[in-house]
Write a protein that holds these residues in place. Structure first.
Motif, mmCIF file in Angstrom:
data_model
loop_
_atom_site.group_PDB
_atom_site.id
_atom_site.type_symbol
_atom_site.label_atom_id
_atom_site.label_comp_id
_atom_site.label_asym_id
_atom_site.label_seq_id
_atom_site.Cartn_x
_atom_site.Cartn_y
_atom_site.Cartn_z
ATOM 1 N N GLY A 170 0.793 -1.230 0.000
ATOM 2 C CA GLY A 170 0.000 0.000 0.000
ATOM 3 C C GLY A 170 0.817 1.267 0.000
ATOM 4 O O GLY A 170 0.307 2.353 -0.307
ATOM 5 N N PHE A 171 2.106 1.151 0.358
ATOM 6 C CA PHE A 171 2.961 2.330 0.435
ATOM 7 C C PHE A 171 3.706 2.611 -0.870
ATOM 8 O O PHE A 171 4.303 3.676 -1.005
ATOM 9 N N LEU A 172 3.701 1.661 -1.821
ATOM 10 C CA LEU A 172 4.466 1.865 -3.047
ATOM 11 C C LEU A 172 3.881 3.011 -3.858
ATOM 12 O O LEU A 172 2.675 3.164 -3.967
ATOM 13 N N GLY A 173 4.757 3.808 -4.435
ATOM 14 C CA GLY A 173 4.335 4.964 -5.217
ATOM 15 C C GLY A 173 5.071 6.213 -4.764
ATOM 16 O O GLY A 173 6.013 6.151 -3.966
ATOM 17 N N THR A 174 4.643 7.352 -5.286
ATOM 18 C CA THR A 174 5.256 8.633 -4.948
ATOM 19 C C THR A 174 4.279 9.470 -4.136
ATOM 20 O O THR A 174 3.102 9.570 -4.484
ATOM 21 N N TRP A 175 4.792 10.074 -3.066
ATOM 22 C CA TRP A 175 3.958 10.784 -2.098
ATOM 23 C C TRP A 175 4.436 12.221 -1.915
ATOM 24 O O TRP A 175 5.634 12.474 -1.822
ATOM 25 N N ASP A 176 3.482 13.143 -1.847
ATOM 26 C CA ASP A 176 3.766 14.499 -1.378
ATOM 27 C C ASP A 176 3.639 14.476 0.145
ATOM 28 O O ASP A 176 2.573 14.149 0.683
ATOM 29 N N VAL A 177 4.714 14.808 0.833
ATOM 30 C CA VAL A 177 4.738 14.769 2.302
ATOM 31 C C VAL A 177 4.763 16.201 2.837
ATOM 32 O O VAL A 177 5.568 17.028 2.384
ATOM 33 N N SER A 178 3.885 16.483 3.782
ATOM 34 C CA SER A 178 3.817 17.815 4.381
ATOM 35 C C SER A 178 4.027 17.721 5.885
ATOM 36 O O SER A 178 3.557 16.787 6.541
ATOM 37 N N MET A 179 4.764 18.685 6.446
ATOM 38 C CA MET A 179 4.967 18.756 7.884
ATOM 39 C C MET A 179 5.140 20.216 8.276
ATOM 40 O O MET A 179 5.331 21.095 7.426
ATOM 41 N N GLU A 180 5.046 20.481 9.551
ATOM 42 C CA GLU A 180 5.297 21.825 10.065
ATOM 43 C C GLU A 180 6.465 21.751 11.033
ATOM 44 O O GLU A 180 6.444 20.993 11.996
ATOM 45 N N PHE A 181 7.510 22.524 10.728
ATOM 46 C CA PHE A 181 8.708 22.523 11.563
ATOM 47 C C PHE A 181 8.854 23.885 12.220
ATOM 48 O O PHE A 181 9.111 24.881 11.557
ATOM 49 N N GLN A 182 8.602 23.917 13.530
ATOM 50 C CA GLN A 182 8.702 25.155 14.305
ATOM 51 C C GLN A 182 7.887 26.273 13.673
ATOM 52 O O GLN A 182 8.349 27.405 13.508
ATOM 53 N N GLY A 183 6.647 25.937 13.299
ATOM 54 C CA GLY A 183 5.744 26.931 12.742
ATOM 55 C C GLY A 183 5.892 27.165 11.264
ATOM 56 O O GLY A 183 5.125 27.934 10.676
ATOM 57 N N THR A 184 6.872 26.509 10.621
ATOM 58 C CA THR A 184 7.109 26.699 9.190
ATOM 59 C C THR A 184 6.708 25.445 8.427
ATOM 60 O O THR A 184 7.188 24.357 8.737
ATOM 61 N N PRO A 185 5.816 25.572 7.418
ATOM 62 C CA PRO A 185 5.467 24.390 6.619
ATOM 63 C C PRO A 185 6.637 23.943 5.760
ATOM 64 O O PRO A 185 7.346 24.766 5.175
ATOM 65 N N VAL A 186 6.855 22.636 5.682
ATOM 66 C CA VAL A 186 7.937 22.052 4.891
ATOM 67 C C VAL A 186 7.349 20.939 4.028
ATOM 68 O O VAL A 186 6.530 20.153 4.501
ATOM 69 N N SER A 187 7.755 20.882 2.761
ATOM 70 C CA SER A 187 7.282 19.852 1.843
ATOM 71 C C SER A 187 8.430 18.940 1.435
ATOM 72 O O SER A 187 9.557 19.401 1.258
ATOM 73 N N LEU A 239 3.472 14.323 10.321
ATOM 74 C CA LEU A 239 3.516 14.277 8.867
ATOM 75 C C LEU A 239 2.160 13.884 8.303
ATOM 76 O O LEU A 239 1.397 13.154 8.944
ATOM 77 N N THR A 240 1.878 14.334 7.110
ATOM 78 C CA THR A 240 0.791 13.780 6.310
ATOM 79 C C THR A 240 1.339 13.536 4.916
ATOM 80 O O THR A 240 2.252 14.226 4.463
ATOM 81 N N GLY A 241 0.800 12.533 4.230
ATOM 82 C CA GLY A 241 1.260 12.212 2.887
ATOM 83 C C GLY A 241 0.097 11.915 1.977
ATOM 84 O O GLY A 241 -0.871 11.277 2.385
ATOM 85 N N ALA A 242 0.182 12.392 0.736
ATOM 86 C CA ALA A 242 -0.846 12.134 -0.260
ATOM 87 C C ALA A 242 -0.177 11.643 -1.534
ATOM 88 O O ALA A 242 0.878 12.148 -1.922
ATOM 89 N N LYS A 243 -0.787 10.637 -2.181
ATOM 90 C CA LYS A 243 -0.239 10.098 -3.411
ATOM 91 C C LYS A 243 -0.234 11.157 -4.511
ATOM 92 O O LYS A 243 -1.197 11.905 -4.665
ATOM 93 N N THR A 244 0.849 11.210 -5.278
ATOM 94 C CA THR A 244 0.914 12.137 -6.402
ATOM 95 C C THR A 244 0.380 11.467 -7.647
ATOM 96 O O THR A 244 0.287 10.247 -7.729
ATOM 97 N N ALA A 284 8.136 7.535 10.863
ATOM 98 C CA ALA A 284 7.173 6.478 11.184
ATOM 99 C C ALA A 284 5.868 6.776 10.457
ATOM 100 O O ALA A 284 5.274 7.842 10.650
ATOM 101 N N LEU A 285 5.415 5.845 9.608
ATOM 102 C CA LEU A 285 4.261 6.074 8.754
ATOM 103 C C LEU A 285 3.150 5.072 9.053
ATOM 104 O O LEU A 285 3.413 3.902 9.325
ATOM 105 N N LYS A 286 1.922 5.550 8.953
ATOM 106 C CA LYS A 286 0.746 4.708 9.126
ATOM 107 C C LYS A 286 -0.193 4.971 7.961
ATOM 108 O O LYS A 286 -0.586 6.114 7.714
ATOM 109 N N LEU A 287 -0.565 3.912 7.230
ATOM 110 C CA LEU A 287 -1.395 4.046 6.040
ATOM 111 C C LEU A 287 -2.837 4.340 6.438
ATOM 112 O O LEU A 287 -3.383 3.741 7.363
ATOM 113 N N ASP A 288 -3.439 5.292 5.699
ATOM 114 C CA ASP A 288 -4.832 5.668 5.931
ATOM 115 C C ASP A 288 -5.510 5.805 4.568
ATOM 116 O O ASP A 288 -5.632 6.905 4.033
ATOM 117 N N GLY A 289 -5.907 4.659 3.979
ATOM 118 C CA GLY A 289 -6.502 4.677 2.649
ATOM 119 C C GLY A 289 -5.474 5.083 1.611
ATOM 120 O O GLY A 289 -4.428 4.476 1.480
#
Length: 685
Positions: A281-298, A376-381, A353-358
Motif C-alpha cells: 500500500g505504500f508503493l508509489g510517490t507521495w507528497d509529504v507535508s509537515m510543520e517545523f517550528q511553525g514553518t510548513p515544509v514539503s 507528517l501527512t502524505g498524499a499520493k501524487t 514512522a508512517l501509518k497508512l490511511d486509505g
C-alpha cells in the motif's frame, strides 16, 4: 546436475521422468491446509513459466499462485502431464519458497504416492530452484520467470542492452522522463517500463531484435481505451536513440537514452531488506507535508519495487541531493524509515514512522536523540517521480528585464552556503533563459515553496536581485548581490529592514541537481509561495468528471483582483494553477458543450476553467490549455462560455472551492469564494 535416481530394484521402477509425468493413471493429490497468507505473497501471485532440466532434456512447467480463503495455493502443471498438482503446503522465508505436495501413481492396490518438494528462489520476476521427490527418484533443476515478463528474445542476443536506461522525450512540448529496465529472465529478455502515463510499472514481453537495435511492443490504457505502442531503439555507437509511437500513427516522439549507473535496479534505488509484499500500500510517490517550528515544509517520498525489495528515496529541502533510505522496517501499523542527513555540518539520524490511511498516510518525523518531532501527512501524487523529474521553468510573465546576453555566465543552478546568526544555511538559486530574458527562482528549507525573482539587474558590484521571501507567517523583502569569481559565486544576502545579513559562497549545480531542487515548483508552481489544491469528482453512468483547483484565500490580492474585475475581463491570479477539468463525457451546459477527447479521441477532455465578468453577471470560460498557471489565460484557446447563476453565499467562504453534484444524468457545478456563489447545471452525453 543430478538426474533421475532409482533407489533399489523391486521398488517403483521408472526409466524416465517423462514416463512418470505422462502415466495415464496418475493423479495429483494434496492434503495439507494452506499455510502462507496471501498478504505475504502478493509478489508471487500470477503464473510462472518454469523449465525443468532432466538429464539435458528441458521440460516445461507452470506454477500458478492464487488466493483461496486468504491463503496462498499453487497449481503446478507440466507440458507432459494433463493433471494439476494443487499445493497449499507453502512456506516462505523472504525470497526462499518451499512447496510440498504429492502425486499418486497407479490404481487400486498398485497405487503409489510420491511426495514432491519444489523450491524456488525468487529474484524479482525470475526464479531458480529444484524439484525433488522423497524417495530420491527425481532431482532436477528449474529456472523460470513470471508469465508475461519475459520475451522470446534470447538474453545473449541483447547482452549490450541489458540494464536500466533513463529515457527522455518531448511530448507536444512537454518533457517526459521514463525508465526502462531490461533483464535476463531465465535466459530471455524481460522489460519493465516506468512511465508517468501509467500508475504501475509496465511489463514488456514483446521484444524483438532489429538490424540496428531493439523493438519493444506493449499496450497501455489511455482515457479508458487500449493503446498499442511501439518503442524502437537504436545504438549507432555514439548515442542511443529511438522513437515511441502508437500503431495507428496518431503520434510519434523521438527518444534519448542514457544508461543508468549501477545494476538493473538503479531506477528504483538501493533496495532495503523489506519485501515489497509487506509494503504494498505504500508503493508509489507521495507528497509529504509537515510543520517545523511553525514553518510548513514539503518533501517527496518515493517507494518502489527494486527486485522484490522496497527501495525508498526522499527529496527534501534539507538535502541538495535525493536521500536513499535502505533501512525500512514493517511495524504493527505501518512502516519505519531510518536514514541520516547532514545538518549544519553535523550528522543527524532520523526516523520517519508512517501509518497508512486509505490513499494517504499520517506519521511523525524525529531524530533518534529526541531533540525534535513533527507530525507528517502524505498524499499520493499523480504521475509519480518520473513526471516530476524535469526542472521547473520560470514563466515568461515572471522574467526580469535583464537580457541573458548581459548575464550569460550566471545562467544555471547555484548552491548558496552561508551562516545566518551562527547557523549554517543552504539555498538553491536557479537562473534561466526565458525568451532572451533572465528568469530566476530560489529555494530554501525554511520556505514552503520556491520563490520567483523578477527584479534582477547587472551592476558594477555584480548581479542584484530583489524578491519577497516568506518565513512561516512572516514576509521579508530580500536583497541578493552576487558576483562571479572563477566559476563560483560570492555575495551577500540581506533583508531591506536590516534584520538579517549574511555573506555567501555559491558553487555551480548539475542539471540533475537543478531538477531535484525544483521538483516542488514544477508540481505546485509558485510565484511567491504556493497554495493547497482541492479536488471534486463524480461519475455519471460510469464516466468520470473531475476538477482540480487551487484553494485561493480570500484575504489576498487575488481576491481583491476578483472584486475589481471590469466587464469583459477574465479573472487571473498569481497564487496557484488554473482550475483543471477532466471529463470522460461530453458536458452540455445549455447551448455550450465541453467535449470529451479534445486532446485525443481516446483521452478524457482536458480544459482549464476561468471566471469572466459579463455586465452584471458572470460566465465560466473553458479553455483548451489545461496545465497552466493562473496568470496564463490565452483567449485564443477559449472554446466555450457558460452563463453562471450568481448569488450571495449563505456563509463567507475563506477559500475558493468548486463542487460537482450529481443529479440524474447530469449535475451541477458549484463555485464559492468570499461572499460569492456561482452555479451551472449540465447534462452528460
Amino acid at each position: 546436475m543430478n538426474g533421475l535416481r532409482v533407489s533399489k530394484p523391486g521398488a517403483l521402477v521408472v526409466s524416465s521422468l517423462a514416463f512418470l509425468l505422462i502415466a495415464s493413471s496418475a493423479a495429483w493429490a494434496q492434503d495439507e491446509p494452506s499455510t502462507l497468507a496471501a498478504s505475504d505473497a502478493e509478489d508471487l501471485m500470477g503464473t510462472w513459466d518454469l523449465k525443468m532440466d532432466f538429464q539435458g532434456t528441458p521440460i516445461d512447467m507452470t506454477a500458478e499462485f492464487k488466493e483461496e480463503d486468504g491463503k496462498t495455493i499453487a497449481v503446478v502443471t507440466s507440458a507432459v502431464q494433463p493433471g494439476e498438482l494443487v499445493i497449499s503446503d507453502i512456506k516462505r522465508d523472504e525470497n526462499s519458497l518451499v512447496m510440498n505436495g504429492a502425486i499418486e501413481m497407479g490404481e487400486g492396490d498398485q497405487a503409489t504416492s510420491i511426495a514432491l518438494t519444489i523450491t524456488m528462489e525468487i529474484d524479482g520476476n525470475t526464479t531458480t530452484g529444484h524439484v525433488k521427490d522423497e524417495a530420491g527418484l527425481i532431482d532436477a533443476d528449474i529456472t523460470g520467470a513470471k508469465a508475461g515478463s519475459a520475451s522470446d528474445l534470447d538474453a545473449a542476443e541483447a547482452k549490450d542492452w541489458l540494464g536500466t536506461w533513463n529515457i527522455s522525450m518531448d511530448f507536444q512540448g512537454t518533457p517526459v522522463s521514463m525508465t526502462l529496465a531490461l533483464t535476463d529472465a531465465g535466459g530471455k529478455v524481460a522489460g519493465v517500463l516506468e512511465s508517468p502515463t501509467n500508475p504501475e510499472p509496465i511489463a514488456i514481453s514483446d521484444i524483438t531484435k532489429t538490424d540496428d537495435g531493439l523493438e519493444l511492443k506493449y499496450g497501455i490504457e489511455f482515457g479508458g481505451n487500449p493503446v498499442d505502442l511501439v518503442m524502437a531503439l537504436v545504438n549507432d555507437g555514439d548515442a542511443v536513440t529511438g522513437t515511441l509511437g502508437d500503431t495507428n500513427g496518431m503520434f510519434s516522439a523521438d527518444l534519448e537514452l542514457e544508461k543508468a549507473e549501477g545494476n538493473d535496479t538503479a531506477s528504483a534505488g538501493t533496495p532495503s531488506n523489506l519485501d515489497v509484499a509487506d509494503a504494498a500500500g505504500f508503493l508509489g510517490t507521495w507528497d509529504v507535508s509537515m510543520e517545523f517550528q511553525g514553518t510548513p515544509v514539503s518533501m517527496t517520498l518515493t517507494m518502489a519495487d527494486a527486485g522484490g525489495k522496497v527501495a525508498a528515496t526522499i527529496i527534501s529541502p534539507t538535502s541538495p541531493d535525493p536521500i536513499e533510505v535502505t533501512e525500512i522496517e514493517k511495524t504493527d501499523d505501518g512502516l519505519d524509515l531510518k536514514y541520516g542527513i547532514e545538518f549544519g555540518g553535523n550528522p543527524v539520524d532520523l526516523v520517519m514512522a508512517l501509518k497508512l490511511d486509505g490513499e494517504a498516510f499520517t506519521g511523525t518525523l524525529g531524530d533518534t536523540n529526541g531533540m525534535f518531532s513533527a507530525d507528517l501527512t502524505g498524499a499520493k501524487t499523480e504521475g509519480g517521480a518520473a513526471a516530476a523529474a524535469a526542472p521547473f521553468k520560470v514563466g515568461a510573465e515572471y522574467a526580469s528585464d535583464l537580457d541573458v546576453a548581459d548575464a550569460k555566465d550566471y545562467i544555471g543552478g547555484w548552491k548558496l552556503a552561508m551562516e545566518l546568526r551562527g547557523n549554517p544555511m543552504s539555498m538553491t538559486l536557479v537562473l534561466q533563459d526565458v525568451e532572451g530574458k533572465v528568469g530566476a527562482f530560489i529555494t530554501s528549507m525554511f520556505a514552503p515553496e520556491p520563490a520567483v525573482i523578477e527584479d534582477i539587474e547587472m551592476t558594477d558590484e555584480g548581479m542584484k536581485m530583489l524578491y519577497e521571501a516568506k518565513f512561516g507567517p512572516q514576509s521579508l523583502d530580500i536583497n541578493i548581490v552576487a558576483k562571479l569569481e572563477s566559476d563560483a559565486l560570492a555575495g551577500s544576502f540581506a533583508d531591506t529592514g536590516g534584520l538579517i545579513s549574511a555573506e555567501f559562497t555559491g558553487e555551480r549545480l548539475s542539471e540533475d541537481q537543478i531538477a531535484t531542487a525544483s521538483q516542488q515548483s514544477r508540481r505546485r508552481g509558485g510565484r511567491r509561495g504556493g497554495v493547497d489544491t482541492g479536488e471534486t469528482e463524480i461519475r455519471i453512468e460510469g464516466e468520470e468528471i473531475k476538477i482540480a483547483y487551487a484553494t485561493l484565500k480570500s484575504d489576498t490580492d487575488d481576491f481583491e483582483s476578483l472584486e475589481n474585475l471590469k466587464d469583459g475581463e477574465v479573472f487571473t491570479f498569481t497564487r496557484g494553477r488554473a482550475s483543471k477539468l477532466l471529463t470522460e463525457a461530453d458536458l452540455k451546459f445549455g447551448d455550450a458543450v465541453i467535449k470529451q477527447g479534445n486532446a485525443h479521441e481516446s483521452y478524457p477532455g482536458v480544459y482549464s476553467l476561468w471566471l469572466k465578468k459579463v455586465g452584471d453577471g458572470w460566465h465560466l470560460v473553458a479553455n483548451e490549455h489545461a496545465d497552466i498557471w493562473g496568470t496564463q489565460h490565452e483567449p485564443a484557446a477559449d472554446v466555450a462560455e457558460i452563463p453562471l447563476t450568481a448569488a450571495k453565499a449563505d456563509k463567507e467562504e475563506k477559500q475558493f472551492t468548486i463542487e460537482l453534484v450529481e443529479e440524474g444524468s447530469g449535475g451541477t457545478l458549484k463555485i464559492a469564494w468570499g461572499g460569492h456563489a456561482w452555479s451551472a447545471k449540465f447534462s452528460a452525453e
